[in-house]
Design a protein around this motif. Structure first.
Motif, PDB file in Angstrom:
ATOM      1  N   SER A 491      45.847  57.590  51.745  1.00 64.15           N
ATOM      2  CA  SER A 491      46.404  56.386  51.151  1.00 64.15           C
ATOM      3  C   SER A 491      45.448  55.222  51.283  1.00 64.15           C
ATOM      4  CB  SER A 491      47.743  56.063  51.821  1.00 64.15           C
ATOM      5  OG  SER A 491      48.273  54.857  51.312  1.00 64.15           O
ATOM      6  N   GLU A 492      44.792  55.104  52.410  1.00 63.36           N
ATOM      7  CA  GLU A 492      43.835  54.006  52.605  1.00 63.36           C
ATOM      8  C   GLU A 492      42.673  54.124  51.642  1.00 63.36           C
ATOM      9  OE1 GLU A 492      41.080  52.060  56.133  1.00 63.36           O
ATOM     10  OE2 GLU A 492      42.534  53.649  56.608  1.00 63.36           O
ATOM     11  N   ARG A 493      42.183  55.368  51.442  1.00 65.00           N
ATOM     12  CA  ARG A 493      41.076  55.571  50.501  1.00 65.00           C
ATOM     13  C   ARG A 493      41.516  55.244  49.079  1.00 65.00           C
ATOM     14  NH1 ARG A 493      40.128  60.055  53.903  1.00 65.00           N
ATOM     15  NH2 ARG A 493      41.275  61.438  52.473  1.00 65.00           N
ATOM     16  N   THR A 494      42.754  55.610  48.772  1.00 63.71           N
ATOM     17  CA  THR A 494      43.277  55.296  47.432  1.00 63.71           C
ATOM     18  C   THR A 494      43.360  53.789  47.203  1.00 63.71           C
ATOM     19  OG1 THR A 494      44.564  57.339  47.426  1.00 63.71           O
ATOM     20  CG2 THR A 494      45.220  55.634  45.863  1.00 63.71           C
ATOM     21  N   ALA A 495      43.846  53.095  48.237  1.00 65.72           N
ATOM     22  CA  ALA A 495      43.951  51.640  48.112  1.00 65.72           C
ATOM     23  C   ALA A 495      42.577  51.002  47.995  1.00 65.72           C
ATOM     24  CB  ALA A 495      44.687  51.075  49.318  1.00 65.72           C
ATOM     25  N   GLN A 496      41.605  51.501  48.764  1.00 62.78           N
ATOM     26  CA  GLN A 496      40.252  50.946  48.699  1.00 62.78           C
ATOM     27  C   GLN A 496      39.650  51.157  47.313  1.00 62.78           C
ATOM     28  OE1 GLN A 496      37.585  52.600  51.575  1.00 62.78           O
ATOM     29  NE2 GLN A 496      35.929  51.150  51.107  1.00 62.78           N
ATOM     30  N   LEU A 497      39.858  52.378  46.779  1.00 64.62           N
ATOM     31  CA  LEU A 497      39.356  52.653  45.440  1.00 64.62           C
ATOM     32  C   LEU A 497      40.011  51.754  44.407  1.00 64.62           C
ATOM     33  CD1 LEU A 497      37.616  54.423  43.601  1.00 64.62           C
ATOM     34  CD2 LEU A 497      39.507  56.067  43.474  1.00 64.62           C
ATOM     35  N   ALA A 498      41.319  51.509  44.571  1.00 64.57           N
ATOM     36  CA  ALA A 498      42.023  50.625  43.633  1.00 64.57           C
ATOM     37  C   ALA A 498      41.482  49.204  43.705  1.00 64.57           C
ATOM     38  CB  ALA A 498      43.520  50.638  43.929  1.00 64.57           C
ATOM     39  N   ARG A 499      41.167  48.771  44.942  1.00 70.20           N
ATOM     40  CA  ARG A 499      40.610  47.418  45.078  1.00 70.20           C
ATOM     41  C   ARG A 499      39.242  47.327  44.424  1.00 70.20           C
ATOM     42  NH1 ARG A 499      43.047  47.813  50.279  1.00 70.20           N
ATOM     43  NH2 ARG A 499      41.053  48.489  51.203  1.00 70.20           N
ATOM     44  N   GLN A 500      38.433  48.354  44.561  1.00 72.22           N
ATOM     45  CA  GLN A 500      37.110  48.346  43.925  1.00 72.22           C
ATOM     46  C   GLN A 500      37.237  48.308  42.406  1.00 72.22           C
ATOM     47  OE1 GLN A 500      35.216  51.835  45.500  1.00 72.22           O
ATOM     48  NE2 GLN A 500      34.695  50.859  47.472  1.00 72.22           N
ATOM     49  N   ARG A 501      38.172  49.100  41.889  1.00 69.37           N
ATOM     50  CA  ARG A 501      38.373  49.097  40.438  1.00 69.37           C
ATOM     51  C   ARG A 501      38.884  47.726  39.954  1.00 69.37           C
ATOM     52  NH1 ARG A 501      41.326  55.011  39.817  1.00 69.37           N
ATOM     53  NH2 ARG A 501      39.421  56.280  40.059  1.00 69.37           N
ATOM     54  N   ALA A 502      39.760  47.106  40.756  1.00 66.03           N
ATOM     55  CA  ALA A 502      40.261  45.780  40.381  1.00 66.03           C
ATOM     56  C   ALA A 502      39.138  44.751  40.375  1.00 66.03           C
ATOM     57  CB  ALA A 502      41.361  45.346  41.346  1.00 66.03           C
ATOM     58  N   ALA A 503      38.237  44.831  41.381  1.00 65.65           N
ATOM     59  CA  ALA A 503      37.103  43.910  41.419  1.00 65.65           C
ATOM     60  C   ALA A 503      36.192  44.109  40.222  1.00 65.65           C
ATOM     61  CB  ALA A 503      36.335  44.087  42.726  1.00 65.65           C
ATOM     62  N   MET A 504      35.970  45.350  39.836  1.00 63.77           N
ATOM     63  CA  MET A 504      35.130  45.644  38.664  1.00 63.77           C
ATOM     64  C   MET A 504      35.792  45.112  37.393  1.00 63.77           C
ATOM     65  SD  MET A 504      33.896  49.519  39.604  1.00 63.77           S
ATOM     66  CE  MET A 504      33.068  49.699  38.029  1.00 63.77           C
ATOM     67  N   ALA A 505      37.116  45.265  37.319  1.00 62.37           N
ATOM     68  CA  ALA A 505      37.814  44.754  36.143  1.00 62.37           C
ATOM     69  C   ALA A 505      37.753  43.234  36.079  1.00 62.37           C
ATOM     70  CB  ALA A 505      39.272  45.224  36.167  1.00 62.37           C
ATOM     71  N   ALA A 506      37.885  42.569  37.247  1.00 54.71           N
ATOM     72  CA  ALA A 506      37.791  41.109  37.279  1.00 54.71           C
ATOM     73  C   ALA A 506      36.401  40.633  36.862  1.00 54.71           C
ATOM     74  CB  ALA A 506      38.131  40.602  38.675  1.00 54.71           C
ATOM     75  N   ALA A 507      35.364  41.348  37.343  1.00 48.96           N
ATOM     76  CA  ALA A 507      33.994  40.986  36.962  1.00 48.96           C
ATOM     77  C   ALA A 507      33.785  41.164  35.464  1.00 48.96           C
ATOM     78  CB  ALA A 507      32.998  41.823  37.747  1.00 48.96           C
ATOM     79  N   ARG A 508      34.350  42.242  34.901  1.00 47.04           N
ATOM     80  CA  ARG A 508      34.224  42.477  33.467  1.00 47.04           C
ATOM     81  C   ARG A 508      34.948  41.386  32.678  1.00 47.04           C
ATOM     82  NH1 ARG A 508      35.316  47.242  33.755  1.00 47.04           N
ATOM     83  NH2 ARG A 508      37.570  47.271  33.335  1.00 47.04           N
ATOM     84  N   ALA A 509      36.141  40.975  33.187  1.00 46.37           N
ATOM     85  CA  ALA A 509      36.872  39.899  32.517  1.00 46.37           C
ATOM     86  C   ALA A 509      36.083  38.589  32.550  1.00 46.37           C
ATOM     87  CB  ALA A 509      38.231  39.714  33.184  1.00 46.37           C
ATOM     88  N   LYS A 510      35.412  38.328  33.667  1.00 52.56           N
ATOM     89  CA  LYS A 510      34.615  37.104  33.791  1.00 52.56           C
ATOM     90  C   LYS A 510      33.447  37.126  32.813  1.00 52.56           C
ATOM     91  CE  LYS A 510      32.179  34.306  37.221  1.00 52.56           C
ATOM     92  NZ  LYS A 510      30.966  34.143  36.433  1.00 52.56           N
ATOM     93  N   ARG A 511      32.800  38.291  32.667  1.00 54.96           N
ATOM     94  CA  ARG A 511      31.681  38.384  31.727  1.00 54.96           C
ATOM     95  C   ARG A 511      32.155  38.149  30.299  1.00 54.96           C
ATOM     96  NH1 ARG A 511      30.196  42.786  35.039  1.00 54.96           N
ATOM     97  NH2 ARG A 511      31.092  44.250  33.518  1.00 54.96           N
ATOM     98  N   LEU A 512      33.326  38.700  29.990  1.00 54.52           N
ATOM     99  CA  LEU A 512      33.852  38.504  28.642  1.00 54.52           C
ATOM    100  C   LEU A 512      34.166  37.030  28.378  1.00 54.52           C
ATOM    101  CD1 LEU A 512      36.213  41.606  28.325  1.00 54.52           C
ATOM    102  CD2 LEU A 512      34.128  41.179  27.015  1.00 54.52           C
ATOM    103  N   ARG A 513      34.727  36.362  29.392  1.00 57.85           N
ATOM    104  CA  ARG A 513      35.032  34.937  29.223  1.00 57.85           C
ATOM    105  C   ARG A 513      33.757  34.124  29.045  1.00 57.85           C
ATOM    106  NH1 ARG A 513      38.581  35.984  33.484  1.00 57.85           N
ATOM    107  NH2 ARG A 513      37.143  34.969  34.941  1.00 57.85           N
ATOM    108  N   ASP A 514      32.781  34.372  29.909  1.00 63.53           N
ATOM    109  CA  ASP A 514      31.556  33.579  29.854  1.00 63.53           C
ATOM    110  C   ASP A 514      30.747  33.863  28.599  1.00 63.53           C
ATOM    111  OD1 ASP A 514      32.290  32.525  32.248  1.00 63.53           O
ATOM    112  OD2 ASP A 514      30.996  33.823  33.462  1.00 63.53           O
TER     113      ASP A 514
END
Length: 679
Positions: A491-514
């Motif tokens: 479960s901890e590994r799953t949560a960590q992976l989810a957090r990494q994917r969320a960070a990547m999605a946030a970075a992608r959203a920021k690039r799209l905005r900029d």
């Protein structure tokens, strides 16, 4: 704040994020710094606050010469003033005080102070230092003479109040108090009316709390500075507790204390807004996201009852915060209205509510604009619906500002001539020009808003939010099976992976905005608009410390009337002594025919117009309305039929009787008279 700032209710939409400092961004920041420097210059180079109560007249009059020493000095102001023990001082030619007792209100706007009986001949100086009804200090001085003018060691300029270091600090604190009020009220209104999710954003929370801190700190500073500001002007007196005690007994002191009490209620409001209210909104989003992330849609659909109850509770909380916030905001605005321009002059019963509405409208518009700017630069996302709601709120603020501003302008100016002929009117013209710049920048902002294409960015942002909530849900689910170490690690590994994917999605959203140039252009235009608004606020603060045009014109008219010159006075008076060759005409000229010293000439002519060589001529001036005179004048013979006297003193304006005695022989003489207005 007084006259309307005519902001625009433009629509600003899209999702903003902090962009890299490109050369264009640095240029916009440099522009903002320049405008802030202009605002600082308005305070750093400003003169002491102008008097808002004008001295309309006095008895004895300014510059007059009285035959009999007065027992009391009276001063008449354009409005009621507050007195202290040392408000009026009467100084003899050597600078020694000759006033006795405390100044007192005689009637209406007339005040007086007793002086020692039997003042000797000479020139006396009267200095005054009072506080006008709109809380601004007023000072000045004038002279009068008993018997005849004399040399004096006293400066007639009087003590200047409202300037120096203390005056500068007081003006800066007033500016900070206005800015804090706008950020506090406008930021909270933006959250409740336009963007409720913003209550959970750290950047927005810091902005609103900083407004509360600024307003509270500035109010405390004003309370400490007030005694010295209206008194000695010495920085050492700022911490004199006895002066603070005196300030608390004044109208301005009561307004400042009321503001502090209301700020305590505002602190409770902010705590609820960013505490229970923000947490309820965040918990609702987390529960919805967790249900979607775990695939438990049936469970979510089965919870319509609790969800509806939570929504109703949140709606009730929003309504309660809105009502309580409005009451606190209106009370804070009233602390300015009850102590400044709106509290004195004409139509105060209407002017004070109008001033409260004006301040609230300014706070909602400018504070909302500031919150929008912070959201565009610091918050990951802000939806278009929130910006569209702010557009409607801003439009309502514009209508209110224009209506209240027009009324306030008429009330404070009174005439078109005051718009260009007074300092208040000139500052108002500067403000109107700056507002025109705001309108232009707002038009640019609307154009950038129309070009926004934020659909991909919004989609990526929603994906990132969903993955963050899924990570939290997974972490909670793993915690429930902590007894099994393997399941917990998975479960901890799953949560960590989810957090990494969320960070990547946030970075992608920021690039799209900029990558969207329209969004960057919108941020720059809003930044420029806010910078210009900062200068508008500085001009508005200066306006509240400037004598209204209506009052200034009344003072000018009174001063002009008191010092009015009728020009050289010329009177022709026929006479007949009764003897042989006893008829003729005497012409009296008085230049400049005003209060104070005059030059007099007399021309005696025969009926045929030729000069009449008479042995003696005498003149006497009598002001019967004031029981003054007769004041004798013996002119000197200059030539045949021409007599002259210099330094003829007229102690005050009025309808004077001018009596001329003409002697044509040793036994033949007569006295003739004529009335004339002098001064």
């Amino acid at each position: 704040m007084t006259q309307a700032t005519a902001p625009t209710g433009h629509v600003q939409g899209g999702i903003g994020a902090k962009s890299p400092r490109t050369p264009r961004i640095r240029g916009v920041l440099a522009l903002m710094a320049l405008l802030l420097a202009v605002a600082g210059t308005l305070f750093g180079g400003a003169a002491p606050a102008s008097a808002h109560a004008a001295l309309l007249g006095s008895d004895p009059a300014q510059g007059s010469v009285v035959d009999k020493a007065p027992t009391q000095i009276t001063l008449n102001f354009s409005e009621k003033v507050a007195l202290s023990d040392g408000s009026f001082k009467v100084l003899d030619p050597k600078g020694q005080r000759v006033d006795t007792g405390k100044p007192a209100e005689l009637t209406g706007t007339m005040y007086g102070v007793k002086v020692q009986p039997g003042l000797p001949r000479g020139t006396y100086t009267v200095t005054y230092q009072v506080v006008s009804a709109d809380s601004h200090p007023v000072s000045g001085a004038f002279t009068f003479s008993v018997g005849a003018p004399s040399a004096t060691t006293v400066s007639a300029s009087g003590q200047t109040v409202g300037g120096g270091v203390v005056g500068g600090l007081y003006g800066f604190a007033r500016y900070v108090s206005y800015a804090g009020f706008i950020v506090l009220i406008g930021g909270a209104a933006f959250i409740l009316a336009c963007w409720q999710r913003g209550a959970a954003e750290r950047a927005v929370q810091r902005l609103v709390v900083s407004g509360w801190v600024a307003l509270t700190s500035a109010t405390l500073a004003l309370l400490l500075l007030r005694g010295s500001y209206t008194g000695s002007g010495k920085f050492a007196d700022v911490f004199d507790l006895s002066l603070v005690g005196q300030v608390l007994q004044t109208k301005a002191g009561a307004a400042l204390v009321s503001r502090l009490l209301l700020l305590a209620a505002a602190a409770l409001f902010v705590a609820v807004l960013f505490g229970a209210y923000a947490k309820r909104d965040a918990d609702g989003e987390e529960r919805a996201g967790a249900a979607n992330g775990s695939g438990a849609r049936k469970a979510a659909s089965g919870g319509d009852g609790p969800d509806a109850e939570r929504a109703a509770t949140k709606q009730d909380l929003t309504f309660g915060l809105a009502v309580g916030g409005f009451v606190v905001a209106a009370g804070l605005a009233a602390t300015w209205a009850m102590a400044e321009h709106a509290s004195t002059g004409i139509q105060t019963g209407l002017a004070m509510p109008v001033d409260i509405l004006h301040l609230l409208a300014v706070a909602v518009w400018l504070g909302g604009l500031t919150t929008m700017l912070v959201a565009l630069y610091r918050v990951p996302s802000i939806g278009k619906p929130a910006v569209q709601r702010f557009s409607r709120v801003a439009f309502a603020s514009v209508v209110t500002l224009v209506a209240t501003g027009v009324y306030q302008s008429w009330r404070q100016l009174g005439s078109w001539s005051a718009l260009t002929g007074t300092a208040y009117g000139q500052l108002l013209l500067v403000k109107v020009a700056l507002v025109a710049v705001l309108v232009g920048v707002a038009w640019i902002s609307r154009r950038w808003t129309a070009r926004l294409t934020d659909v991909p960015a919004a989609k990526a942002q929603r994906t990132a939010q969903k993955k963050r909530v899924t990570a939290k849900a997974s972490a909670k689910g793993g915690g429930s099976n902590a007894s099994r170490k393997g399941a917990s690690d998975a479960s901890e590994r799953t949560a960590q992976l989810a957090r990494q994917r969320a960070a990547m999605a946030a970075a992608r959203a920021k690039r799209l905005r900029d990558a969207d140039p329209a969004r960057s252009g919108l941020r720059r235009s809003v930044l420029t608009e806010t910078a210009v608004a900062v200068v508008v606020l500085a001009v508005t603060t200066a306006l509240t410390a400037t004598e209204p045009g209506r009052t200034e014109e009344v003072a000018k008219a009174a001063t002009s009337t008191a010092a009015q010159r009728s020009g050289p006075l010329s009177l022709k008076i026929p006479f007949d002594t009764g003897g042989q060759d006893g008829k003729g005409t005497v012409e009296v000229t008085l230049d400049p025919a005003r209060v104070g010293a005059n030059e007099m000439h007399l021309y005696v002519v025969r009926p045929n117009g030729r000069a009449f060589d008479v042995p003696e001529v005498k003149v006497a001036f009598t002001l019967e309305a004031k029981s003054i005179g007769p004041l004798p004048v013996v002119p000197d013979r200059i030539a045949t039929g021409h007599w002259s006297a210099s330094g003829v003193q007229i102690p005050m304006a009025g309808d004077w009787k001018i009596a001329v005695t003409v002697r044509t022989s040793d036994i033949d003489q007569t006295s003739v008279s004529k009335n004339a207005k002098i001064g």
